[in-house]
Design a protein around this motif. Structure first.
Motif: not given
Length: 644
Positions: A323-337, A505-506, A513-525
């Motif tokens: 089970p499990g879907v990809m992690a969500y986030c907010f894609r922030l738009c930040l300013s230096t103004a 990552e899911i 005994g170590e922290v790991i990100r499971e499910g992550k893939v980033a590459g071509g086809r």
């Protein structure tokens, strides 16, 4: 019961009478004071009965709005979900002469394209056509720029996942609003779906939580979550199917070699990437997950998932279903103004929440990393002193929090979104203030704030969370890695996909005994170019529903969806679905029986790109060109996007 039948076109001489009436319908929940969702339009003279009804209703609601429970809206096409694709679908159907109503559960149009995903993932630009191409052309025209759609994507040192357009969110939303108004689309905001009524295998009407009813001949689900297809009883999955089901490689439980914890990370260049393309925002170290280092009995640190319900912590066997879907986030738009707003921490901020981040910093410093903000968020320049912030090993993503989202109620989704927002606010505050954070990082974070002119109803914080994956329909055609990698060709193309395989990552769990990100893939086809998306992937099985399209939560495996899931592609599939919906209405047929040859002719006439390479387009390497930075030249910025 009051019935509002939507006309195709509306005579400006009647606007002063009709517009306040429709505004009354829009204000029926007592929350809104504007009429933006219902622009002045004109009725044909034959619609006097509808006009009379509207005027009478207006007379009965001089100081109080009509009760929404009394309102029924009738249309030819109902689009549920005011996402980028939802707007495109509604505009396309309206341009084809249909009466269209667009329902949006929130207040804003455009989904992620106007909700913070400012570096919009585009893949191969020449594979995008139709209204999507029109939209982005109009968008950059706002800055006095033009796009050359005949140019291929050229890499800049990252993985072969694709390129991006850089835009300001409020400009993106403004263009969506303009297009719906120009097309005469009726927009209902804060229209949360309560139920779908069916007769046999056909949807007859939708009901919203506030009592409104929408009847239509054809329905389109353009939500990220697949809310309408679920309400209509259409089959779907949220499982990672596992590799064996479709003969895939990246499905199910997965531990990518390049994201396994290690200490031999190479030093990055000026672009923040090491040779080979991996960014410093994607560094994984063998971090101790326990409150007291080396003592499992002390418990797990915050931000590490254990075996609680919904977020299993067992490592599992690679390739097995899970089970499990990809992690969500907010894609922030930040300013230096200078007028930027401060990023306030959550009321319950506790630096102990970010102990794992402190250990990550220790590991980076131990190998000599000269850290800056990029270690915590890839960020790309936008026009007018703004920046698009992506995620990182420890960035905006909160793995596990997204699992419940697709099937949660709207109120529960708001709670989950707030949890992810508070986590992200707290992380940025930690990076800006904690003594364990390198001074260079703290100074870098201090340069940024929330933009005063973006997301003004939320104090500069995005209104849309990045739902990277929700329900996925199961239809007669299921797109798989075989299609995205070019080993099979999907029949009856309604558009092309071209992005890489991009799975966030899911889970963040403990393995060995170590922290790991499971499910992550980033590459071509595998080096394959744009691939066809078949018509069968956007229509349900006929036995389940005959008048519904699903253009975001379409029929695809978990790993194939990871490539398809880009905003321009969803815009393309949605336009094609709207065109097919109009044909189904005209021919009085089920969506599964639409004449594909007739559909193909119309799609090509409307500028859709259905095969690769398109006629007249050479796919050999293009000559080198200079690509402007978005911060200095608003408009198109093409660059590699790792892990979007």
């Amino acid at each position: 019961m009051h019935i509002l039948r939507l006309p195709n076109l509306l005579p400006h001489a009647l606007v002063s009478i009709l517009h306040p009436t429709i505004a009354a319908f829009q204000r029926a929940d007592g929350k809104r004071k504007t009429t933006d969702a219902f622009p002045p339009v004109s009725f044909p003279l034959s619609s006097l009965r509808v006009l009379f009804t509207a005027v009478v209703l207006s007379a009965f609601s001089t100081t109080s709005a009509v009760e929404t429970s009394d309102l029924v809206i009738e249309a030819d096409v109902c689009v549920y979900g005011g996402t980028s694709g939802g707007v495109v679908a509604a505009v396309q159907a309206a341009r084809k002469g249909k009466r269209v109503v667009l329902l949006e559960p929130g207040r804003h149009l455009g989904g992620m394209t106007s909700g913070g995903l400012s570096a919009v993932d585009i893949g191969e630009p020449r594979s995008v056509g139709g209204i999507a191409r029109e939209y982005f052309s109009r968008l950059v025209a706002s800055y006095g720029k033009t796009l050359n759609w005949g140019e291929p994507f050229k890499g800049k040192g990252g993985p072969a996942t694709g390129g991006a357009y850089s835009i300001e969110p409020h400009v993106a939303e403004r263009v969506f609003e303009q297009m719906t108004k120009e097309a005469g689309v009726t927009v209902l905001r804060e229209a949360r779906l309560a139920s779908a009524k069916k007769e046999g295998a056909r949807i007859t009407e939708l009901a919203t939580e506030d009592g409104r009813t929408v009847r239509a001949k054809m329905f389109l689900d353009t939500t990220y979550e697949g809310d309408l297809l679920s309400a209509a009883g259409v089959s779907y999955t949220m499982m990672r199917e596992g590799n064996a089901k479709y003969g895939e490689t990246y499905n199910g439980i997965h531990y990518a070699e390049k994201y396994k914890p290690r200490v031999n990370h190479r030093k990055p260049g000026k672009n923040g990437r090491v040779p080979g393309g991996q960014g410093v925002w994607d560094r994984d170290f063998p971090l101790d997950p326990y409150v007291v280092k080396g003592e499992p009995t002390s418990g797990l640190l915050p931000l590490v998932s254990e075996g609680e319900p919904g977020k299993p912590g067992e490592p599992g066997k690679p390739g097995e279903p899970a089970p499990g879907v990809m992690a969500y986030c907010f894609r922030l738009c930040l300013s230096t103004a200078d007028d930027r707003l401060p990023i306030k921490p959550p009321p319950d901020y506790d630096p102990k929440t970010y102990e794992l981040v402190a250990r990550f910093i220790e590991a980076c410093q131990a190998i000599g990393d000269d850290m800056d903000l990029r270690w915590f968020s890839k960020h790309d320049p936008l026009p007018n002193q703004k920046w698009d912030f992506n995620t990182a090993t420890f960035g905006g993503n909160l793995p596990g929090a997204s699992w419940e989202w697709p099937e949660a109620t709207y109120d529960r989704r708001a709670e989950i979104a707030k949890e992810i927002e508070n986590y992200h606010r707290g992380l940025l505050h930690f990076l800006a203030t904690d003594a364990r954070v390198p001074e260079k990082v703290r100074a870098d974070v201090a340069r940024f704030g929330l933009p005063r002119d973006e997301f003004t109803d939320r104090g500069g914080w995005p209104h849309q969370i990045y739902v990277r994956e929700g329900r996925r329909m199961i239809s007669d055609l299921v797109l798989t890695e075989h299609h995205t990698f070019g080993r099979k060709v999907a029949p009856n193309s309604i558009g092309l996909g071209s992005y890489g395989t991009d799975i966030h990552e899911i889970r963040r769990i403990v393995k060995d005994g170590e922290v790991i990100r499971e499910g992550k893939v980033a590459g071509g086809r595998g080096g394959f170019g744009p691939y066809q998306i078949g018509y069968g992937a956007i229509v349900p099985k006929r036995s389940e529903c005959e008048n519904l399209f699903a253009t975001f939560a379409l029929s695809a495996s978990h790993s194939a969806f990871a490539s398809i899931r880009m905003e321009p592609v969803f815009m393309v599939t949605s336009q094609s679905a709207a065109t097919a919906a109009c044909l189904a209405i005209d021919d009085e047929t089920a969506v599964q029986e639409v004449d594909y040859e007739k559909l193909k002719i119309r799609l090509l006439a409307d500028g859709q790109v259905l095969s690769w390479p398109p006629a007249g387009v050479a796919t050999s390497a293009a000559s080198p060109r200079t690509i402007p930075r978005a911060g200095s030249s608003p408009g198109r910025t093409l660059k590699n996007q790792q892990s979007e």
